[in-house]
Design a protein around this motif. Structure first.
Motif, PDB file in Angstrom:
ATOM      1  N   LEU A 104       0.826  -1.200   0.000  1.00  0.00           N
ATOM      2  CA  LEU A 104       0.000   0.000   0.000  1.00  0.00           C
ATOM      3  C   LEU A 104       0.864   1.255   0.000  1.00  0.00           C
ATOM      4  CD1 LEU A 104      -2.810   1.288   0.128  1.00  0.00           C
ATOM      5  CD2 LEU A 104      -2.641   1.154   2.616  1.00  0.00           C
ATOM      6  N   LEU A 105       1.891   1.291   0.852  1.00  0.00           N
ATOM      7  CA  LEU A 105       2.796   2.439   0.903  1.00  0.00           C
ATOM      8  C   LEU A 105       3.550   2.603  -0.409  1.00  0.00           C
ATOM      9  CD1 LEU A 105       4.221   4.764   2.347  1.00  0.00           C
ATOM     10  CD2 LEU A 105       5.747   3.083   3.399  1.00  0.00           C
ATOM     11  N   LEU A 106       4.043   1.509  -0.954  1.00  0.00           N
ATOM     12  CA  LEU A 106       4.784   1.558  -2.217  1.00  0.00           C
ATOM     13  C   LEU A 106       3.885   2.048  -3.351  1.00  0.00           C
ATOM     14  CD1 LEU A 106       7.411   0.983  -3.760  1.00  0.00           C
ATOM     15  CD2 LEU A 106       6.609  -1.366  -4.040  1.00  0.00           C
ATOM     16  N   ALA A 107       2.692   1.457  -3.466  1.00  0.00           N
ATOM     17  CA  ALA A 107       1.780   1.842  -4.546  1.00  0.00           C
ATOM     18  C   ALA A 107       1.322   3.286  -4.404  1.00  0.00           C
ATOM     19  CB  ALA A 107       0.576   0.902  -4.577  1.00  0.00           C
ATOM     20  N   ALA A 108       0.943   3.688  -3.193  1.00  0.00           N
ATOM     21  CA  ALA A 108       0.495   5.070  -2.975  1.00  0.00           C
ATOM     22  C   ALA A 108       1.604   6.058  -3.309  1.00  0.00           C
ATOM     23  CB  ALA A 108       0.035   5.260  -1.526  1.00  0.00           C
ATOM     24  N   SER A 109       2.820   5.755  -2.880  1.00  0.00           N
ATOM     25  CA  SER A 109       3.943   6.661  -3.135  1.00  0.00           C
ATOM     26  C   SER A 109       4.214   6.795  -4.624  1.00  0.00           C
ATOM     27  CB  SER A 109       5.199   6.157  -2.414  1.00  0.00           C
ATOM     28  OG  SER A 109       5.007   6.208  -1.023  1.00  0.00           O
ATOM     29  N   LEU A 110       4.237   5.688  -5.336  1.00  0.00           N
ATOM     30  CA  LEU A 110       4.533   5.730  -6.775  1.00  0.00           C
ATOM     31  C   LEU A 110       3.398   6.370  -7.570  1.00  0.00           C
ATOM     32  CD1 LEU A 110       6.227   2.256  -7.318  1.00  0.00           C
ATOM     33  CD2 LEU A 110       7.323   4.503  -7.288  1.00  0.00           C
ATOM     34  N   LEU A 111       2.171   5.959  -7.313  1.00  0.00           N
ATOM     35  CA  LEU A 111       1.044   6.514  -8.065  1.00  0.00           C
ATOM     36  C   LEU A 111       0.880   8.011  -7.811  1.00  0.00           C
ATOM     37  CD1 LEU A 111      -1.545   3.618  -7.685  1.00  0.00           C
ATOM     38  CD2 LEU A 111      -0.261   4.258  -9.739  1.00  0.00           C
ATOM     39  N   LEU A 112       0.977   8.413  -6.563  1.00  0.00           N
ATOM     40  CA  LEU A 112       0.848   9.835  -6.262  1.00  0.00           C
ATOM     41  C   LEU A 112       2.024  10.641  -6.805  1.00  0.00           C
ATOM     42  CD1 LEU A 112      -0.663   9.615  -2.677  1.00  0.00           C
ATOM     43  CD2 LEU A 112      -1.787  10.501  -4.741  1.00  0.00           C
ATOM     44  N   ALA A 113       3.204  10.039  -6.829  1.00  0.00           N
ATOM     45  CA  ALA A 113       4.367  10.733  -7.392  1.00  0.00           C
ATOM     46  C   ALA A 113       4.176  10.969  -8.892  1.00  0.00           C
ATOM     47  CB  ALA A 113       5.643   9.946  -7.126  1.00  0.00           C
ATOM     48  N   PHE A 114       3.719   9.955  -9.621  1.00  0.00           N
ATOM     49  CA  PHE A 114       3.485  10.141 -11.058  1.00  0.00           C
ATOM     50  C   PHE A 114       2.369  11.155 -11.312  1.00  0.00           C
ATOM     51  CE2 PHE A 114       5.705   6.013 -11.611  1.00  0.00           C
ATOM     52  CZ  PHE A 114       6.693   6.482 -12.472  1.00  0.00           C
ATOM     53  N   PHE A 115       1.324  11.109 -10.498  1.00  0.00           N
ATOM     54  CA  PHE A 115       0.249  12.087 -10.627  1.00  0.00           C
ATOM     55  C   PHE A 115       0.768  13.502 -10.351  1.00  0.00           C
ATOM     56  CE2 PHE A 115      -3.219  14.564  -8.660  1.00  0.00           C
ATOM     57  CZ  PHE A 115      -4.058  14.644  -9.749  1.00  0.00           C
ATOM     58  N   SER A 116       1.592  13.643  -9.331  1.00  0.00           N
ATOM     59  CA  SER A 116       2.106  14.966  -8.992  1.00  0.00           C
ATOM     60  C   SER A 116       3.091  15.475 -10.045  1.00  0.00           C
ATOM     61  CB  SER A 116       2.720  14.989  -7.590  1.00  0.00           C
ATOM     62  OG  SER A 116       3.853  14.182  -7.519  1.00  0.00           O
ATOM     63  N   ILE A 117       3.793  14.576 -10.731  1.00  0.00           N
ATOM     64  CA  ILE A 117       4.640  14.995 -11.853  1.00  0.00           C
ATOM     65  C   ILE A 117       3.763  15.584 -12.955  1.00  0.00           C
ATOM     66  CG2 ILE A 117       6.053  14.140 -13.779  1.00  0.00           C
ATOM     67  CD1 ILE A 117       7.424  12.287 -11.768  1.00  0.00           C
ATOM     68  N   TRP A 118       2.679  14.903 -13.277  1.00  0.00           N
ATOM     69  CA  TRP A 118       1.770  15.367 -14.326  1.00  0.00           C
ATOM     70  C   TRP A 118       1.204  16.745 -13.971  1.00  0.00           C
ATOM     71  CZ3 TRP A 118      -3.649  16.020 -14.326  1.00  0.00           C
ATOM     72  CH2 TRP A 118      -4.213  16.229 -15.587  1.00  0.00           C
ATOM     73  N   VAL A 119       0.696  16.881 -12.737  1.00  0.00           N
ATOM     74  CA  VAL A 119       0.138  18.159 -12.290  1.00  0.00           C
ATOM     75  C   VAL A 119       1.240  19.220 -12.232  1.00  0.00           C
ATOM     76  CG1 VAL A 119      -0.920  19.383 -10.341  1.00  0.00           C
ATOM     77  CG2 VAL A 119      -1.773  17.130 -11.009  1.00  0.00           C
ATOM     78  N   GLY A 120       2.396  18.860 -11.691  1.00  0.00           N
ATOM     79  CA  GLY A 120       3.500  19.807 -11.558  1.00  0.00           C
ATOM     80  C   GLY A 120       3.970  20.369 -12.883  1.00  0.00           C
ATOM     81  N   LYS A 121       4.054  19.513 -13.900  1.00  0.00           N
ATOM     82  CA  LYS A 121       4.457  19.994 -15.227  1.00  0.00           C
ATOM     83  C   LYS A 121       3.439  20.986 -15.772  1.00  0.00           C
ATOM     84  CE  LYS A 121       7.190  16.147 -16.986  1.00  0.00           C
ATOM     85  NZ  LYS A 121       7.225  15.098 -18.014  1.00  0.00           N
ATOM     86  N   LYS A 122       2.180  20.675 -15.608  1.00  0.00           N
ATOM     87  CA  LYS A 122       1.124  21.591 -16.081  1.00  0.00           C
ATOM     88  C   LYS A 122       1.256  22.950 -15.393  1.00  0.00           C
ATOM     89  CE  LYS A 122      -1.458  18.550 -18.441  1.00  0.00           C
ATOM     90  NZ  LYS A 122      -1.410  18.555 -19.877  1.00  0.00           N
ATOM     91  N   VAL A 123       1.463  22.934 -14.079  1.00  0.00           N
ATOM     92  CA  VAL A 123       1.602  24.172 -13.320  1.00  0.00           C
ATOM     93  C   VAL A 123       2.843  24.936 -13.766  1.00  0.00           C
ATOM     94  CG1 VAL A 123       2.053  25.122 -11.011  1.00  0.00           C
ATOM     95  CG2 VAL A 123       0.306  23.353 -11.322  1.00  0.00           C
ATOM     96  N   GLY A 124       3.962  24.238 -13.922  1.00  0.00           N
ATOM     97  CA  GLY A 124       5.201  24.889 -14.342  1.00  0.00           C
ATOM     98  C   GLY A 124       5.092  25.547 -15.705  1.00  0.00           C
ATOM     99  N   TYR A 125       4.485  24.852 -16.663  1.00  0.00           N
ATOM    100  CA  TYR A 125       4.311  25.426 -17.994  1.00  0.00           C
ATOM    101  C   TYR A 125       3.349  26.616 -17.964  1.00  0.00           C
ATOM    102  CZ  TYR A 125       6.853  21.493 -19.994  1.00  0.00           C
ATOM    103  OH  TYR A 125       7.816  20.583 -20.303  1.00  0.00           O
ATOM    104  N   LEU A 126       2.301  26.514 -17.154  1.00  0.00           N
ATOM    105  CA  LEU A 126       1.361  27.620 -17.005  1.00  0.00           C
ATOM    106  C   LEU A 126       2.064  28.846 -16.423  1.00  0.00           C
ATOM    107  CD1 LEU A 126      -1.805  28.273 -17.156  1.00  0.00           C
ATOM    108  CD2 LEU A 126      -1.701  27.968 -14.686  1.00  0.00           C
ATOM    109  N   LEU A 127       2.866  28.651 -15.384  1.00  0.00           N
ATOM    110  CA  LEU A 127       3.607  29.770 -14.784  1.00  0.00           C
ATOM    111  C   LEU A 127       4.596  30.369 -15.771  1.00  0.00           C
ATOM    112  CD1 LEU A 127       4.309  28.373 -11.206  1.00  0.00           C
ATOM    113  CD2 LEU A 127       2.742  30.229 -11.836  1.00  0.00           C
ATOM    114  N   ALA A 128       5.249  29.519 -16.544  1.00  0.00           N
ATOM    115  CA  ALA A 128       6.212  30.019 -17.527  1.00  0.00           C
ATOM    116  C   ALA A 128       5.508  30.867 -18.578  1.00  0.00           C
ATOM    117  CB  ALA A 128       6.955  28.865 -18.183  1.00  0.00           C
ATOM    118  N   ARG A 129       4.339  30.428 -19.027  1.00  0.00           N
ATOM    119  CA  ARG A 129       3.590  31.203 -20.016  1.00  0.00           C
ATOM    120  C   ARG A 129       3.168  32.555 -19.456  1.00  0.00           C
ATOM    121  NH1 ARG A 129      -0.522  27.420 -21.033  1.00  0.00           N
ATOM    122  NH2 ARG A 129       0.753  25.619 -21.367  1.00  0.00           N
ATOM    123  N   LYS A 130       2.767  32.572 -18.192  1.00  0.00           N
ATOM    124  CA  LYS A 130       2.337  33.836 -17.569  1.00  0.00           C
ATOM    125  C   LYS A 130       3.504  34.804 -17.422  1.00  0.00           C
ATOM    126  CE  LYS A 130      -1.776  33.008 -14.994  1.00  0.00           C
ATOM    127  NZ  LYS A 130      -2.439  33.359 -13.780  1.00  0.00           N
TER     128      LYS A 130
END
Length: 138
Positions: A104-130
Motif C-alpha cells: 500500500l505504501l509503495l503503490a500510494a507513493s509511486l502513483l501519487l508521485a506520477f500524478f504529482s509529476i503530471w500536475v507539476g508539469k502543467k503548473v510549471g508550464y502555465l507559470l512560464a507562459r504567464k
C-alpha cells in the motif's frame, strides 16, 4: 560551472537544503498528517509535484536562473523530499512481514508521485507562459 560560481551555488544549495529539511521535520510534528507513513507520502507527493513544476518552468526560461534552480530544486526540494525515509519505512514494513502495508505504501507513493509529476508539469508550464507573456523560449 565556473569556479567563481561554485561558492554561490553551493551556498544556495546549502541554504535551500536547511530550509527544506526543517520544513519536512515541522510537517512531521503536525497532528494527523505527521503520522507515519502518511507524512512521507504527503511530502514525497508535494515535493515531486513542486520539482516537476520547477523543472517545467525552468525548461521554458533561458535567462540565467541557475541559482534559483540550485536553491529551490537541489536544496529546498531535495532537503524536503524523503526518498531515504520511504525506503527505510518500506524495509521496516517488509522485515516485520506487514506485506499489505508495504504494498500500500509503495503503490500510494509511486502513483501519487506520477500524478504529482503530471500536475507539476502543467503548473510549471502555465507559470512560464504567464511570466514570459505567452512566449515559449527555446
Amino acid at each position: 560551472m565556473s569556479e567563481e560560481k561554485l561558492p554561490v551555488t553551493l551556498l544556495a544549495v546549502f541554504l535551500g537544503g536547511c530550509l527544506g529539511g526543517a520544513f519536512r521535520y515541522l510537517l512531521g510534528l503536525l497532528p494527523g498528517i505527521g503520522a507515519w507513513p502518511l507524512v512521507t507520502v504527503f511530502i514525497n507527493t508535494v515535493g515531486t509535484g513542486c520539482l516537476a513544476s520547477l523543472a517545467a518552468y525552468m525548461k521554458q526560461r533561458k535567462d540565467g536562473l541557475a541559482y534559483v534552480q540550485s536553491f529551490l530544486g537541489t536544496g529546498l526540494l531535495g532537503g524536503f523530499t524523503t526518498f531515504g525515509a520511504l525506503i527505510l519505512e518500506l524495509d521496516t514494513l517488509f522485515v516485520n512481514r506487514l506485506f499489505s502495508s508495504f504494498f500500500l505504501l509503495l503503490a500510494a507513493s509511486l502513483l501519487l508521485a506520477f500524478f504529482s509529476i503530471w500536475v507539476g508539469k502543467k503548473v510549471g508550464y502555465l507559470l512560464a507562459r504567464k511570466t514570459t507573456g505567452g512566449h515559449r523560449h527555446g
